[in-house]
Design a protein around this motif. Structure first.
Motif, mmCIF file in Angstrom:
data_model
loop_
_atom_site.group_PDB
_atom_site.id
_atom_site.type_symbol
_atom_site.label_atom_id
_atom_site.label_comp_id
_atom_site.label_asym_id
_atom_site.label_seq_id
_atom_site.Cartn_x
_atom_site.Cartn_y
_atom_site.Cartn_z
ATOM 1 N N PRO A 1 10.464 12.547 -2.736
ATOM 2 C CA PRO A 1 9.708 12.847 -3.613
ATOM 3 C C PRO A 1 9.033 11.830 -4.563
ATOM 4 O O PRO A 1 8.114 11.830 -5.070
ATOM 5 C CB PRO A 1 10.245 13.874 -4.481
ATOM 6 C CG PRO A 1 11.722 13.798 -4.558
ATOM 7 C CD PRO A 1 12.139 13.144 -3.050
ATOM 8 N N TRP A 2 9.635 10.696 -4.367
ATOM 9 C CA TRP A 2 9.529 9.419 -5.201
ATOM 10 C C TRP A 2 8.345 8.734 -4.513
ATOM 11 O O TRP A 2 7.712 8.974 -3.419
ATOM 12 C CB TRP A 2 10.708 8.767 -5.438
ATOM 13 C CG TRP A 2 11.519 8.289 -4.072
ATOM 14 C CD1 TRP A 2 11.290 7.270 -3.119
ATOM 15 C CD2 TRP A 2 12.525 9.032 -3.732
ATOM 16 N NE1 TRP A 2 12.191 7.341 -2.022
ATOM 17 C CE2 TRP A 2 13.128 8.426 -2.534
ATOM 18 C CE3 TRP A 2 13.426 10.015 -4.294
ATOM 19 C CZ2 TRP A 2 14.302 8.883 -1.854
ATOM 20 C CZ3 TRP A 2 14.420 10.377 -3.448
ATOM 21 C CH2 TRP A 2 14.827 9.931 -2.257
ATOM 22 N N LYS A 3 8.040 7.504 -5.200
ATOM 23 C CA LYS A 3 6.939 6.696 -4.649
ATOM 24 C C LYS A 3 7.262 6.005 -3.456
ATOM 25 O O LYS A 3 8.541 5.487 -3.405
ATOM 26 C CB LYS A 3 6.184 5.813 -5.700
ATOM 27 C CG LYS A 3 5.504 6.720 -6.840
ATOM 28 C CD LYS A 3 5.115 5.974 -7.770
ATOM 29 C CE LYS A 3 4.341 6.664 -8.903
ATOM 30 N NZ LYS A 3 3.149 7.582 -8.595
ATOM 31 N N LYS B 1 0.878 -1.227 0.116
ATOM 32 C CA LYS B 1 0.009 0.069 0.101
ATOM 33 C C LYS B 1 0.888 1.320 0.128
ATOM 34 O O LYS B 1 1.902 1.406 0.724
ATOM 35 C CB LYS B 1 -0.865 -0.049 1.198
ATOM 36 C CG LYS B 1 -1.948 -1.180 1.169
ATOM 37 C CD LYS B 1 -2.940 -1.011 0.239
ATOM 38 C CE LYS B 1 -4.224 -2.063 0.552
ATOM 39 N NZ LYS B 1 -5.056 -1.925 -0.481
ATOM 40 N N THR B 2 0.359 2.077 -0.753
ATOM 41 C CA THR B 2 1.046 3.604 -0.801
ATOM 42 C C THR B 2 0.445 4.248 0.491
ATOM 43 O O THR B 2 -0.368 3.866 1.227
ATOM 44 C CB THR B 2 0.639 4.464 -1.992
ATOM 45 O OG1 THR B 2 -0.835 4.756 -1.866
ATOM 46 C CG2 THR B 2 0.921 3.762 -3.073
ATOM 47 N N PRO B 3 1.092 5.420 0.846
ATOM 48 C CA PRO B 3 0.511 6.353 2.073
ATOM 49 C C PRO B 3 -0.949 6.494 1.970
ATOM 50 O O PRO B 3 -1.780 6.746 3.001
ATOM 51 C CB PRO B 3 1.478 7.233 2.219
ATOM 52 C CG PRO B 3 2.779 6.965 1.785
ATOM 53 C CD PRO B 3 2.317 5.967 0.376
ATOM 54 N N GLU B 4 -1.446 6.665 0.856
ATOM 55 C CA GLU B 4 -2.816 7.053 0.579
ATOM 56 C C GLU B 4 -3.655 5.862 0.646
ATOM 57 O O GLU B 4 -4.821 5.901 0.302
ATOM 58 C CB GLU B 4 -2.931 7.604 -0.997
ATOM 59 C CG GLU B 4 -2.171 9.108 -1.196
ATOM 60 C CD GLU B 4 -0.623 9.054 -1.161
ATOM 61 O OE1 GLU B 4 -0.069 9.971 -0.629
ATOM 62 O OE2 GLU B 4 -0.150 7.653 -1.527
ATOM 63 N N GLY B 5 -3.029 4.796 0.619
ATOM 64 C CA GLY B 5 -3.985 3.391 1.077
ATOM 65 C C GLY B 5 -4.242 2.672 -0.483
ATOM 66 O O GLY B 5 -4.868 1.627 -0.227
ATOM 67 N N THR B 6 -3.585 2.931 -1.591
ATOM 68 C CA THR B 6 -3.950 2.285 -2.667
ATOM 69 C C THR B 6 -2.661 1.512 -2.955
ATOM 70 O O THR B 6 -1.643 1.709 -2.630
ATOM 71 C CB THR B 6 -3.770 3.299 -3.966
ATOM 72 O OG1 THR B 6 -2.559 4.040 -3.872
ATOM 73 C CG2 THR B 6 -5.097 4.440 -3.930
ATOM 74 N N THR B 7 -2.960 0.448 -3.538
ATOM 75 C CA THR B 7 -1.921 -0.711 -3.832
ATOM 76 C C THR B 7 -1.115 -0.451 -5.036
ATOM 77 O O THR B 7 -1.778 -0.038 -6.133
ATOM 78 C CB THR B 7 -2.764 -1.881 -4.218
ATOM 79 O OG1 THR B 7 -3.450 -2.648 -3.083
ATOM 80 C CG2 THR B 7 -1.571 -3.248 -4.469
#
Length: 357
Positions: free
Chosen positions: A297-299, A224-230
């Motif tokens: 700044p990256w993912k 998961k990203t910090p925003e909650g998307t995979t």
């Protein structure tokens, strides 16, 4: 001679009996008079018996201490006392010595008393001598200095690898070694050593590292990203010429220290280089807070499982920071490359591209 040995054994048993009838290890030590305000201070050593954690405790009296207890099998642990930097000690049946003195105003720890702890101390002494000699090698690059140090550590460990002391050193320095180094070290182990649970875990990671080594095709993973998307690694591979996977954590000092150089790479080569940060954090706030405070700044992705991170397991990650460089075809170009080497690889790839354009 037999009478003398019997006399020493009797003294040891009396010392243990004064603590507890079940004790089989006694840790005795002295603390330099210059380290003040210690009278009555409790000292704790963490242990593990039957996979359950426990503690051995003792109290400082007149700058001396004794800590005794029972352990099911020899084990090593990192001792963390406020009066000194963290240090390794091996707990095994017998009397273990820990002496702390001030050298140039700094605490210096010496361990001994048993064969395994003597091995640790001998390594520490030789390591200091080697590091002093390396300081004179001013003409060598950082990579060359590291290679010399790595060879030194390997040379110290292999002759001792089938002892408790050798296994302890290997478990704490294995992250230094290349895959050929590890193959050589594992090849020096007896079947009994290979069955040690701690060694088996490192060997499992070694097999996974071989499967994700230079020249191999990358292994996919998602989290998961910090925003909650995979986000999946395969979504990123191929978008640019390179992807640098960076396994890190907010609590990892060396990881944080490496970020300025990582940002320099990204600023200079961001047109051709993606970076994917894979965190081994457990705490989401700590993770996202570090991303913000370090201005990365990256993912980023994480499953917030700490050392049980699924992406980290797939790449055999047993220490961080750990990086994996992948090209646009999905081939792994290297693991734990220096930032200078990564820049060199990118430059070598870009020159032909610029000529074509």
């Amino acid at each position: 001679m037999k009478n003398f040995t019997f006399f020493l054994t009797t003294l040891f048993l009396i010392a243990l009996t004064s603590c507890t009838q079940k004790a089989n290890v006694l840790v005795k030590g002295t603390i330099d008079d210059g380290i003040s305000d210690l009278e009555g201070k409790e000292l704790v050593i963490n242990i593990k018996n039957n996979n359950e954690t426990g503690q051995l405790k003792g109290t400082v009296k007149n700058h001396h201490f004794e800590i005794c207890g029972h352990i099911d099998e020899p084990q090593w642990t990192v001792v963390r006392w406020e009066i000194a930097p963290p240090f390794l000690v091996i707990l095994e049946a017998g009397t273990v010595s820990i002496d702390i003195k001030l050298t140039d105003g700094e605490p210096e720890i010496r361990v001994g008393g048993t064969e395994s702890n003597n091995i640790l101390q001998q390594f520490t002494d030789r390591e200091k001598e080697f590091e002093t000699a390396l300081e004179a090698e001013t003409e060598l690059s950082e990579d060359e200095l590291f290679d010399k140090y790595r060879e030194f550590v390997k040379g110290e460990i292999i002759p001792q690898i089938n002892t408790i002391g050798g296994k302890c050193l290997f478990s704490n320095y294995f992250y230094l070694f290349t895959l050929p180094d590890l193959e050589e070290i594992f090849g020096s182990m007896t079947d009994q050593t290979l069955q040690d649970e701690r060694i088996k875990r490192i060997h499992t990671a070694y097999e996974l590292q071989k499967a994700t080594a230079e020249g191999e095709t990358y292994t996919d993973f998602s989290a998961k990203t910090p925003e909650g998307t995979t986000l999946t690694l395969s979504e990123i591979v191929g978008r640019k010429e390179f992807v640098l996977v960076d396994f890190w954590a907010s609590w990892c000092g060396p990881c944080r220290a490496s970020m300025p150089q990582m940002k320099q790479l990204y600023d200079k080569y961001g047109e051709y280089l993606d970076i994917l940060g894979v965190s081994l954090d457990n705490d989401k706030d700590a993770w996202t807070g570090a991303i913000k405070s370090l201005d990365l700044p990256w993912k980023h992705i994480s499953d917030l499982k700490g050392w049980d991170s699924e992406p980290a397991k797939k790449y055999g990650v047993r220490s961080i920071p750990c990086t994996v460089l992948i090209n646009s075809e999905g081939t792994i170009l290297g693991r734990n490359l220096s930032h200078e080497k990564i820049a060199e690889i990118i430059e070598q790839t870009l020159n032909p591209l610029e000529e074509e354009s």
